[in-house]
Scaffold this motif. Structure first.
Motif, mmCIF file in Angstrom:
data_model
loop_
_atom_site.group_PDB
_atom_site.id
_atom_site.type_symbol
_atom_site.label_atom_id
_atom_site.label_comp_id
_atom_site.label_asym_id
_atom_site.label_seq_id
_atom_site.Cartn_x
_atom_site.Cartn_y
_atom_site.Cartn_z
ATOM 1 N N GLY A 245 9.101 3.966 7.602
ATOM 2 C CA GLY A 245 9.836 3.519 8.793
ATOM 3 C C GLY A 245 8.858 3.172 9.890
ATOM 4 O O GLY A 245 8.340 4.048 10.581
ATOM 5 N N SER A 291 16.697 -1.112 2.844
ATOM 6 C CA SER A 291 16.562 -0.809 4.271
ATOM 7 C C SER A 291 15.262 -1.418 4.787
ATOM 8 O O SER A 291 14.190 -0.863 4.579
ATOM 9 C CB SER A 291 16.561 0.709 4.483
ATOM 10 N N GLU A 293 14.104 -1.560 7.589
ATOM 11 C CA GLU A 293 13.409 -0.769 8.603
ATOM 12 C C GLU A 293 12.622 0.382 7.985
ATOM 13 O O GLU A 293 11.855 1.037 8.667
ATOM 14 C CB GLU A 293 14.427 -0.194 9.597
ATOM 15 N N SER B 92 14.545 -1.304 22.189
ATOM 16 C CA SER B 92 14.350 -0.052 21.432
ATOM 17 C C SER B 92 14.317 1.169 22.351
ATOM 18 O O SER B 92 14.264 2.295 21.885
ATOM 19 C CB SER B 92 13.056 -0.125 20.623
#
Lengths: 316, 245
Positions: A245, A291, A293, B92
């Motif tokens: 991640g 995913s 990310e 973010s």
């Protein structure tokens, strides 16, 4: 999780490792955890630039190698310098080198930066390979500390680095990193100097990767160009945060752990030379498909989804 | 002395001439409106003032100092804040972090001009309840509020608002108009680029109209609305006192 919890978790993890080390007499798993920790440290360093600034480096082995050779070279030249001091000096040397090289490298961004860092890795490795003064391909043997000292040292540094990065990214400097990554134009408009901010992440990240390199020299007792400056080292440093991640401290931690475990499992299962890369590559493909990310943010999202669905059901 | 002055500004993109000698002078504590049809160069003007783009010729003076060669971050440090036409919060981060990072950079340099604490900024931009939510999860009006909050956290002398009402409801537009009036009263000069003429007429002290690379008219909103050149540019010659209202 606030910083206090990170510190408490870190202390508990260290105590558990020490107990494990004592019980298993520094056996294979204790050794393997120390090896993983080296890539956790290097991965956190890479993540500062790749994850928090958004510039993908393909040449972080350079800083890993500088850290390792800062420990190895004085030993090779029979200079009596404390190894621990050399490990710290290795981090500093990697940082200084990053500072110098940041001036031309950080003038470009995106793909050109990636190619530039890869090129830097090739150049530095080639220089080391052909320079007798750097022991060329022969490498350097290091008579290091005992496992009972080296392994806890590596684990201690890994825990400290994870806590440090978690602290850093929530400080003003860390917020500047994220601002530059999110919207560079808006970041400039609040007074952020983009070059200086990127250079800060680059230098701090390089120091952490250099620290990992220095510890690697202590861990293995041997340094050579392919192990320290090799493409594979760069790839495994960046794969951890990428798979785990990007831009997440826990993600980088999980990712580095998963990649190194998988690499070793694959190495024992697939005996064809280099065949284990097939498994690591496949993992990368699967993660990117499921995913983009990374694993950790994917899990967080999934848990959130399940939690929301459960709460909705409870409400009905 | 004008707080912000644009002198004989010229800018072309390839063969397209955007400015052919633009002159604008903005006095301190004013609410100054800049209007013009699509493509008149309103956002380009803001980009040049902020150092995001360089002018081909001419200069931008801020408190008498030529800032036309300065980098954007130095211009921000001098006290020019900006809200973008296309919202650009740091997605973010939470609103609080957006404000914190602005306060720690340009805001720190301009500490002596601090008018609002972080809590006050959150309150006047209606973000107190949402300050810990990731900005990417917020609605468009809230994202716009984050931008305003971030600009305020820089402790600016002047804020450039680029179509801040775009995509907002009547009530939300009204609250922004009130906020701008409040900022002006507190000594922050406000420059507004807007399409909604009612907005301009309601809050601006002075207005400049950009058209075909030049300022074709400057004056109070009422003077501008009566100007024959402006009517020609907007309506093709049909006189109308309530342009766009």
């Amino acid at each position: 999780m606030n910083l206090k919890k990170w510190v408490v978790s870190g202390v508990i993890a260290f105590i558990l490792y020490m107990l494990f080390l004592r019980l298993t007499d520094a056996g294979f798993i204790a050794n393997f955890i120390a090896y993983i920790s080296l890539f956790v440290i290097a991965g956190q360093g890479w993540n500062l630039l790749g994850g928090y600034i958004g510039e993908i480096s393909f040449g972080h082995a350079v800083f890993f190698g500088i850290g390792a050779y800062t420990v190895g070279l004085p030993v090779g030249y029979k200079l009596d310098i404390n190894l621990l001091l050399l490990v710290l000096l290795g981090a500093l040397m990697a940082g200084i080198f990053a500072l110098i090289i940041s001036y031309p490298l950080l003038r470009v961004q995106g793909f050109p930066f990636l190619v530039g860092t890869y090129g830097l890795g090739v150049v530095i490795r080639s220089i080391v390979v052909v320079t007798p003064a750097l022991f060329a391909t022969r490498g350097i043997f290091i008579s290091t500390y005992s496992k009972n000292f080296t392994y806890p040292l590596i684990i201690g540094f890994a825990i400290a680095v994870v806590i440090f990065v978690q602290w850093l990214v929530n400080q003003d400097l860390g917020l500047r990193f994220k601002a530059v990554r999110d919207v560079p134009t808006a970041a400039r408009m609040i007074g952020i100097n983009i070059y200086k901010t990127k250079a800060s992440a680059f230098v701090i990240g390089a120091m952490l990767t250099g620290l990992a390199g220095g510890l690697f020299a202590l861990y293995g007792g041997f340094v050579n160009p392919s192990a320290c400056f090799g493409d594979n080292t760069s790839i495994f440093i960046l794969l951890g945060p990428y798979i785990g991640g990007i831009g997440s401290v826990l993600g980088a931690l999980f990712g580095s752990t998963i990649v190194i475990i998988l690499q070793e499992v694959a190495r024992s299962v697939i005996t064809v030379n280099g065949g284990h890369y097939l498994m690591v590559g496949a993992l990368l493909v699967v993660v990117m498909m499921l995913s983009k990310e990374g694993i950790y943010p994917g899990i967080v999202k999934l848990v959130k989804k399940i939690k929301n669905a459960y709460q909705k059901r409870q409400g009905e | 002395m004008a707080i912000l002055e644009v002198r004989d500004l010229k800018k072309s993109f390839g063969g397209l001439e955007v400015f052919a000698g633009v002159n604008i002078s903005i006095e301190k504590d004013q609410i100054y409106g800049i209007i013009g049809t699509n493509g008149a160069g309103k956002t380009t003007l803001f980009n040049i003032i902020c150092g995001v783009l360089r002018a081909d010729q001419g200069s931008v003076l801020f408190n008498g100092e030529d800032i036309s060669k300065k980098p954007t971050h130095k211009i921000a440090e001098l006290g020019i804040g900006r809200c973008f036409q296309t919202v650009m919060p740091f997605k973010s981060m939470t609103p609080l972090e957006n404000v914190r990072v602005a306060r720690a950079t340009a805001g720190k340099k301009n500490k002596e001009r601090e008018k609002f604490s972080i809590d006050e900024i959150m309150e006047i931009t209606n973000l107190t309840d949402k300050m810990h939510i990731k900005t990417q999860e917020l609605s468009l009006p809230d994202k716009k509020n984050v931008e305003i909050a971030r600009a305020l956290a820089c402790n600016p002398e002047i804020i450039l608002f680029d179509e801040v009402s775009c995509g907002l409801s009547g009530e939300e537009i009204y609250s922004r108009m009130e906020l701008m009036k409040k900022l002006s009263k507190m000594g922050i000069t406000v420059v507004v680029v807007e399409h909604i003429m009612l907005f301009i007429k309601e809050i601006c002290d002075q207005v400049s109209v950009l058209h075909s690379g030049k300022v074709i008219c400057s004056g109070t909103p009422q003077e501008v609305a009566r100007d024959a050149g402006v009517i020609e540019a907007y309506l093709g010659g049909k006189s109308n006192e309530n342009i766009g209202s």
